[in-house]
Write a protein that holds these residues in place. Structure first.
Motif, PDB file in Angstrom:
ATOM      1  N   THR A 126       0.831  -1.204   0.000  1.00 18.38           N
ATOM      2  CA  THR A 126       0.000   0.000   0.000  1.00 18.38           C
ATOM      3  C   THR A 126       0.866   1.255   0.000  1.00 18.38           C
ATOM      4  O   THR A 126       0.551   2.229  -0.675  1.00 18.38           O
ATOM      5  CB  THR A 126      -0.951   0.018   1.218  1.00 18.38           C
ATOM      6  OG1 THR A 126      -0.223  -0.348   2.384  1.00 18.38           O
ATOM      7  CG2 THR A 126      -2.104  -0.941   1.017  1.00 18.38           C
TER       8      THR A 126
ATOM      9  N   LEU B  47       0.899   3.962  -3.143  1.00 18.02           N
ATOM     10  CA  LEU B  47       0.488   5.349  -2.882  1.00 18.02           C
ATOM     11  C   LEU B  47       1.600   6.345  -3.168  1.00 18.02           C
ATOM     12  O   LEU B  47       1.348   7.442  -3.669  1.00 18.02           O
ATOM     13  CB  LEU B  47       0.032   5.506  -1.430  1.00 18.02           C
ATOM     14  CG  LEU B  47      -1.422   5.147  -1.177  1.00 18.02           C
ATOM     15  CD1 LEU B  47      -1.792   5.437   0.266  1.00 18.02           C
ATOM     16  CD2 LEU B  47      -2.325   5.936  -2.119  1.00 18.02           C
TER      17      LEU B  47
ATOM     18  N   LYS C 118       1.799   6.708  -6.832  1.00 18.45           N
ATOM     19  CA  LYS C 118       0.603   7.361  -7.344  1.00 18.45           C
ATOM     20  C   LYS C 118       0.638   8.865  -7.057  1.00 18.45           C
ATOM     21  O   LYS C 118       0.430   9.674  -7.965  1.00 18.45           O
ATOM     22  CB  LYS C 118      -0.637   6.740  -6.690  1.00 18.45           C
ATOM     23  CG  LYS C 118      -1.957   7.412  -7.066  1.00 18.45           C
ATOM     24  CD  LYS C 118      -3.070   6.899  -6.159  1.00 18.45           C
ATOM     25  CE  LYS C 118      -4.375   7.617  -6.415  1.00 18.45           C
ATOM     26  NZ  LYS C 118      -5.391   7.248  -5.424  1.00 18.45           N
TER      27      LYS C 118
ATOM     28  N   ALA D 202      -3.548  -5.106  -3.500  1.00 20.28           N
ATOM     29  CA  ALA D 202      -3.495  -3.814  -2.817  1.00 20.28           C
ATOM     30  C   ALA D 202      -3.069  -2.692  -3.763  1.00 20.28           C
ATOM     31  O   ALA D 202      -3.600  -1.572  -3.685  1.00 20.28           O
ATOM     32  CB  ALA D 202      -2.515  -3.898  -1.647  1.00 20.28           C
TER      33      ALA D 202
ATOM     34  N   LEU E 138      -6.067  -1.677  -5.674  1.00 25.14           N
ATOM     35  CA  LEU E 138      -7.074  -1.071  -4.792  1.00 25.14           C
ATOM     36  C   LEU E 138      -6.749   0.388  -4.489  1.00 25.14           C
ATOM     37  O   LEU E 138      -7.629   1.248  -4.540  1.00 25.14           O
ATOM     38  CB  LEU E 138      -7.162  -1.874  -3.490  1.00 25.14           C
ATOM     39  CG  LEU E 138      -8.150  -1.345  -2.455  1.00 25.14           C
ATOM     40  CD1 LEU E 138      -9.570  -1.729  -2.834  1.00 25.14           C
ATOM     41  CD2 LEU E 138      -7.825  -1.865  -1.059  1.00 25.14           C
ATOM     42  N   VAL E 139      -5.505   0.700  -4.167  1.00 24.03           N
ATOM     43  CA  VAL E 139      -5.219   2.070  -3.739  1.00 24.03           C
ATOM     44  C   VAL E 139      -4.867   3.004  -4.900  1.00 24.03           C
ATOM     45  O   VAL E 139      -4.824   4.205  -4.711  1.00 24.03           O
ATOM     46  CB  VAL E 139      -4.083   2.148  -2.688  1.00 24.03           C
ATOM     47  CG1 VAL E 139      -4.472   1.387  -1.449  1.00 24.03           C
ATOM     48  CG2 VAL E 139      -2.781   1.663  -3.249  1.00 24.03           C
TER      49      VAL E 139
ATOM     50  N   ALA F 199      -1.020  -7.669   2.530  1.00 20.57           N
ATOM     51  CA  ALA F 199      -2.007  -6.633   2.216  1.00 20.57           C
ATOM     52  C   ALA F 199      -3.211  -7.175   1.462  1.00 20.57           C
ATOM     53  O   ALA F 199      -3.865  -6.442   0.744  1.00 20.57           O
ATOM     54  CB  ALA F 199      -1.341  -5.521   1.403  1.00 20.57           C
ATOM     55  N   PHE F 200      -3.503  -8.453   1.584  1.00 23.12           N
ATOM     56  CA  PHE F 200      -4.773  -8.916   1.025  1.00 23.12           C
ATOM     57  C   PHE F 200      -5.763  -9.146   2.155  1.00 23.12           C
ATOM     58  O   PHE F 200      -6.818  -8.523   2.233  1.00 23.12           O
ATOM     59  CB  PHE F 200      -4.575 -10.201   0.217  1.00 23.12           C
ATOM     60  CG  PHE F 200      -5.859 -10.688  -0.410  1.00 23.12           C
ATOM     61  CD1 PHE F 200      -6.317 -10.133  -1.583  1.00 23.12           C
ATOM     62  CD2 PHE F 200      -6.619 -11.682   0.201  1.00 23.12           C
ATOM     63  CE1 PHE F 200      -7.516 -10.554  -2.151  1.00 23.12           C
ATOM     64  CE2 PHE F 200      -7.818 -12.107  -0.358  1.00 23.12           C
ATOM     65  CZ  PHE F 200      -8.252 -11.540  -1.528  1.00 23.12           C
TER      66      PHE F 200
ATOM     67  N   LEU G 114      -6.410  -6.044   4.394  1.00 24.35           N
ATOM     68  CA  LEU G 114      -7.302  -5.042   3.814  1.00 24.35           C
ATOM     69  C   LEU G 114      -8.743  -5.526   3.805  1.00 24.35           C
ATOM     70  O   LEU G 114      -9.680  -4.737   3.977  1.00 24.35           O
ATOM     71  CB  LEU G 114      -6.868  -4.703   2.384  1.00 24.35           C
ATOM     72  CG  LEU G 114      -5.600  -3.871   2.246  1.00 24.35           C
ATOM     73  CD1 LEU G 114      -5.204  -3.730   0.789  1.00 24.35           C
ATOM     74  CD2 LEU G 114      -5.806  -2.489   2.855  1.00 24.35           C
TER      75      LEU G 114
ATOM     76  N   THR H  25      -0.833  -1.520   6.971  1.00 24.72           N
ATOM     77  CA  THR H  25      -1.156  -1.671   5.550  1.00 24.72           C
ATOM     78  C   THR H  25      -2.520  -1.058   5.257  1.00 24.72           C
ATOM     79  O   THR H  25      -2.680  -0.308   4.297  1.00 24.72           O
ATOM     80  CB  THR H  25      -1.186  -3.155   5.161  1.00 24.72           C
ATOM     81  OG1 THR H  25      -1.866  -3.874   6.177  1.00 24.72           O
ATOM     82  CG2 THR H  25       0.202  -3.706   4.967  1.00 24.72           C
TER      83      THR H  25
ATOM     84  N   ILE I  50      -2.619   2.887   5.894  1.00 26.11           N
ATOM     85  CA  ILE I  50      -2.024   3.663   4.803  1.00 26.11           C
ATOM     86  C   ILE I  50      -2.966   3.684   3.602  1.00 26.11           C
ATOM     87  O   ILE I  50      -3.096   4.686   2.902  1.00 26.11           O
ATOM     88  CB  ILE I  50      -0.657   3.076   4.392  1.00 26.11           C
ATOM     89  CG1 ILE I  50       0.314   3.076   5.567  1.00 26.11           C
ATOM     90  CG2 ILE I  50      -0.064   3.821   3.198  1.00 26.11           C
ATOM     91  CD1 ILE I  50       0.959   4.382   5.872  1.00 26.11           C
ATOM     92  N   ALA I  51      -3.635   2.545   3.374  1.00 26.02           N
ATOM     93  CA  ALA I  51      -4.548   2.482   2.231  1.00 26.02           C
ATOM     94  C   ALA I  51      -5.627   3.549   2.336  1.00 26.02           C
ATOM     95  O   ALA I  51      -6.153   4.018   1.326  1.00 26.02           O
ATOM     96  CB  ALA I  51      -5.167   1.094   2.130  1.00 26.02           C
TER      97      ALA I  51
ATOM     98  N   SER J  36      -5.588   6.685   0.262  1.00 29.58           N
ATOM     99  CA  SER J  36      -5.736   6.655  -1.195  1.00 29.58           C
ATOM    100  C   SER J  36      -6.826   7.611  -1.664  1.00 29.58           C
ATOM    101  O   SER J  36      -6.827   8.030  -2.812  1.00 29.58           O
ATOM    102  CB  SER J  36      -6.030   5.240  -1.666  1.00 29.58           C
ATOM    103  OG  SER J  36      -7.283   4.842  -1.164  1.00 29.58           O
TER     104      SER J  36
ATOM    105  N   LEU K   6       1.299  11.839   4.548  1.00 33.73           N
ATOM    106  CA  LEU K   6       1.411  10.495   3.967  1.00 33.73           C
ATOM    107  C   LEU K   6       2.856   9.999   4.072  1.00 33.73           C
ATOM    108  O   LEU K   6       3.111   8.850   4.427  1.00 33.73           O
ATOM    109  CB  LEU K   6       0.967  10.525   2.499  1.00 33.73           C
ATOM    110  CG  LEU K   6       1.210   9.262   1.671  1.00 33.73           C
ATOM    111  CD1 LEU K   6       0.524   8.057   2.286  1.00 33.73           C
ATOM    112  CD2 LEU K   6       0.727   9.455   0.237  1.00 33.73           C
TER     113      LEU K   6
END
Lengths: 290, 334, 276
Positions: free
Chosen positions: A117, A121, A124, A228, A231-232, C212-213, C216, C227, C230-231, C234, C244
């Motif tokens: 993640t 990020l 991104k 992940a 997803l993000v 992270a599966f 999450l 994990t 932080i997500a 997004s 961040l």
């Protein structure tokens, strides 16, 4: 080579691990299999009924499935190509003597320890963002139009991010393999009149072949399940442009609450992963005998 | 006390029968050596006695008590392994103390025994080192020390000297023999080296493919080997075995004559041949004689170190008739 | 054997290797730099960023606004917990397979490995439903169970390859010396295997920390480890680069350090002993 008593003890000691893993495998697997033949949506409780192959038909004929399958292949193939080629080159470079070898090695493997993640990020926002990202600043510096990576080339961007995470893994393993190469073998080849190129192709490449196979197989297992990062960054979009199989099944099951459809997808994913797994197991199994 | 009796003991690994029914008695205080080529089952036999392997059938008795199903710890035996099997994470002192600690012996008694063992094995200065900091010979002595302190009813040695260099091996051989003389405890010693067997044993057990070929004192085996295998295995250099017409003259299938029982002469003798390689050891010289017309194998002859012979010389040999060994078609002593 | 290498060649390789190394490391370096900048400075051009003032304010706000340390603590509990339980189950199993191998040992090992090949998404639905029905969703306990199970094969395999290197004679010596099975494991095997056990521990903490599966999909606010936390950045309102960066730096720093210590063992663990 042991006595009856120690064999009995061994059976006792191994059983917790075996039973736990057996349960972990059989219970959810059989549930997935069972659900995949049901019409079962969490939004419509009590409406479950047996529907035969319907879920599979819907899942496999859904255009999103074709797209996701294609995206999965591109993602896995792209990352494998970048990491194995890049990893081999990097490993060859780092196997040469130079000043600060230890530090560079640490720098190179670092991305592998960054949680998915975070790396997704960071790329991104700090790099690929079309307004404030570093790449946008760079483009503007050279008087170019900033490029919106994740909108224009979502899958390519994700391949890039995932490659950054896995390049260290490939490099580290190939470097380890390279260093385990018997120096005397190289010296013998040199005495036999082999030049640097012949030494590379006749001695180093065959030696690395095994490690490269291991890298490819293990990465494939993990890359099939990339989640992940998608997803993000893109949430699978735009549309299904960056949706892979794992993400598609996730959406179906936990976002649309379609347990039956998601399970059918799960069974398909398991079958695909098994095809890779069989090759990997053969490799490792052979090693076990050696 | 340490009288060990094996009664119709067998051992199979799956389909493979390693030890056919075997009977053997080891008397208290004896130094018994199991000797044979690799794969003859000598180590398996030792591990059966130790309890590290189960017997497939038969009975093992230690001092009259049935020990067949006893775990190793309860048999009162101590073992010295080929790799020494020292605990690398413990100091020498702790290594030696380990069996006593497991037995719950009082600390005073432990210390007392450690000091005594260390003194007799010249390990006093090394008690606080780790095995990794010791030489091969010192490790070997630690392994022996760990065995001694338990005061076992018998010691088991599994090829203990095979990891040492030649000079050290001779020293340790003497030390182990001295130890046996001092302790008078039963010792069972496994080796593939017939020199070790000859020099150390009270009683040698020659094994081949799990079978006992012969049991006897070193000199018994040397002077009257019961079959061709023992004849060829015991003695260095090996006994010359001659088949065919020459053996038929003596009315048997094979005759055997040791290199030291052949008289060599440059003038006359019963057999003649050409000198090949001569190995000069100083006191003795071993000649390999070819083209003797008695068979394919060269004959080995021990001659005086001063004998002036060179490669390619003609030489005459005469066997000492009284030292001739005769074997029948089955290879048994005739 | 050290081969003769000219200094010029060495200099060229050095420059090249350092350039590549720094390029690969750059994103990590960049977030560390941004984490010490103010929110306003962090989105400026790279030259302005480097020229701006250094500050700790992002670290302070991350903690104030999002209760950062709860998530950090969740990560610690989940990764450490699953690893320790895994070791407890795996040590006896690995002992049995390494020192009392039977005809089927190899099959069992391969089978354990095969459970690792199961794509998580294939069992996502049933696990989610089981967790929901048992009230395990968004609990640390639930995640510890799942992570223990998914990493158990790796733990068993790593320990197995380490135990294999310990000569069986030493354990037999312990048996001859009167040690019971328990004493054999506690006094002889475990201390000898400490390096192997330590690197297994390290690698599994890393794997569990970065998983992270399941983290999450099975957690929300309460049990979310880093994990998942932080997500949550997004979403567009998470475009606070400095914060961040601060959160990310803290999330990856401990693992980065552990990872650097265990690089050698990593190869072996991740390739199930196929590359050493």
């Amino acid at each position: 080579m042991a006595t009856k008593a120690s064999r009995a003890a061994a059976r006792l000691m191994i059983s917790p691990a075996v039973l736990l893993l057996l349960g972990w495998m059989i219970v959810p697997l059989s549930m997935t299999l069972y659900f995949s033949f049901l019409r079962y949506n969490l939004l419509m409780p009590g409406m479950e009924e047996f529907t035969g192959w319907t879920n599979y038909r819907f899942f496999l004929t859904d255009p999103a499935f074709t797209a996701a399958l294609w995206n999965t292949l591109l993602l896995v193939g792209g990352v494998l190509l970048i990491t194995t080629v890049g990893g081999t080159l990097l490993a060859l470079l780092m196997d040469q003597p130079f000043w600060g070898q230890g530090i560079v090695r640490i720098l190179v493997i670092a991305p592998f320890f960054v949680m998915p993640t975070v790396s997704a990020l960071v790329w991104k926002n700090m790099f690929m963002n079309p307004v404030n990202g570093l790449f946008a600043h760079l483009a503007k510096f050279f008087g170019l139009q900033p490029y919106d990576f994740l909108a224009q080339a979502p899958l390519g961007s994700i391949i890039f991010i995932v490659s950054w995470q896995w390049l260290p893994f490939a490099t580290l393993i190939l470097l380890t393999a390279l260093q385990s190469l018997d120096q005397e073998q190289l010296e013998a080849a040199e005495m036999d009149g082999a030049g640097p190129l012949s030494r590379f192709f006749y001695i180093m490449v065959p030696h690395l072949a095994r490690a490269i196979t291991v890298v490819i197989l293990i990465q494939t297992i993990f890359l099939l399940s990339v989640f992940a990062e998608i997803l993000v960054t893109t949430n699978g979009g735009p549309g299904v442009a960056s949706t892979n199989l794992t993400y598609l099944i996730y959406m179906q099951s936990l976002l649309q609450f379609d347990v039956g459809g998601g399970s059918a997808g799960g069974v398909v994913a398991i079958i695909l992963a098994n095809i890779v797994a069989i090759f990997l197991m053969r490799m490792i199994g052979k090693n076990l005998e050696a | 006390m340490g009288r060990i009796t094996l009664d119709k003991v067998t051992k199979s690994f799956g389909e493979v029968n390693v030890i056919p029914p075997l009977d053997l008695t080891i008397n208290d205080g004896e130094f018994v050596v199991f000797v044979g080529p690799s794969g003859c089952g000598k180590s398996t036999l030792l591990r059966l006695i130790a309890g590290l392997e189960d017997v497939t059938s038969g009975q093992i008795r230690i001092d009259g008590e049935d020990a067949t199903d006893m775990p190793p710890a309860k048999r009162g035996l101590a073992m010295v392994f080929q790799s020494y099997a020292l605990y690398p994470h413990m100091s020498v002192r702790k290594n030696i103390a380990f069996p006593m600690k497991m037995a719950g012996m009082p600390q005073d008694e432990q210390n007392h025994r450690i000091e005594a063992a260390a003194k007799s094995l010249n390990l006093t200065d090394y008690l606080d080192r780790r095995p990794g900091q010791l030489s091969g010979g010192q490790r070997q002595r630690v392994a022996i020390g760990r065995a001694i302190v338990r005061e076992p009813s018998a010691f088991l040695f599994d090829e203990p000297l095979s990891n040492l260099d030649a000079a050290l091996r001779v020293n340790m051989r003497l030390e182990i023999s001295e130890l046996h003389n001092a302790l008078k405890t039963t010792m069972i010693y496994v080796t593939h080296d017939q020199v070790e067997a000859m020099t150390m044993a009270d009683k040698i057990v020659v094994l081949r493919a799990g079978n006992i070929e012969q049991v006897g004192s070193p000199l018994d085996l040397y002077h009257s080997p019961q079959n061709e295998f023992v004849a060829g295995f015991i003695g260095s250099p090996k006994m010359n075995l001659i088949r065919g017409a020459e053996a038929a003259k003596h009315g048997v299938a094979t005759i055997g004559i040791r290199p030291e029982h052949l008289a060599a002469s440059t003038e006359s003798g019963l057999w003649q041949g050409t000198v090949g390689v001569a190995e000069h050891l100083g006191s003795d010289t071993f000649l390999h004689v070819h083209d003797h017309g008695l068979g394919e194998e060269p004959l080995t002859v021990r001659v005086d170190g001063e004998m002036p012979v060179r490669h390619g010389d003609r030489i005459f040999l005469t066997p000492d008739e009284s030292k001739l060994h005769r074997f029948d078609k089955q290879g048994l002593r005739a | 054997m050290a081969r003769r290498v000219t200094n010029r060649r060495k200099a060229v390789v050095t420059v090249l290797a350092w350039l590549v190394g720094l390029a690969i490391f750059f994103p990590i370096l960049w977030i560390v730099i941004l984490s010490f900048k103010s929110e306003g400075d962090a989105i400026k051009t790279p030259f302005e960023v480097l020229g701006s003032a250094w500050t700790f304010e992002s670290y302070a706000t991350v903690q104030e606004r999002s209760n950062y340390f709860r998530h950090f603590w969740n990560s610690v509990v989940i990764s450490l917990g699953s690893t320790l339980i895994g070791l407890l189950i795996a040590i006896p199993a690995a002992w049995a397979m390494a020192f009392v191998p039977g005809k089927r040992t190899k099959d069992v090992l391969m089978w354990m490995l095969s459970t690792k090949m199961l794509p998580p998404v294939g069992v996502l639905v049933p696990i989610y439903l089981i967790f929901r029905n048992l009230g395990l969703l968004d609990t640390r306990f639930g995640l510890v169970i799942v992570l223990t199970l998914i990493n158990l094969p790796i733990i068993v395999w790593m320990l197995y390859t380490y135990f294999k290197e310990i000569p069986g004679e030493i354990l037999e010596a312990a048996r001859m010396d009167g040690a019971s099975l328990k004493n054999e494991l506690i006094h002889v095997l475990t201390p000898m295997a400490v390096p192997g056990i330590a690197s297994t521990l390290l690698l599994n903490i890393i794997l569990a920390w970065n998983e992270a599966f399941w983290t999450l999909n099975l957690t929300a606010a309460k049990a979310a480890p880093l994990t998942a936390f932080i997500a949550s950045y997004s979403s567009p309102e998470g475009l606070f680069y400095a914060k961040l960066s601060a959160a990310s730096t803290m999330a990856i720093a401990p693992i980065l350090i552990m990872g650097w210590f265990s690089q050698k063992q990593l190869v072996r663990g991740l390739t199930f002993g196929a590359v050493k």
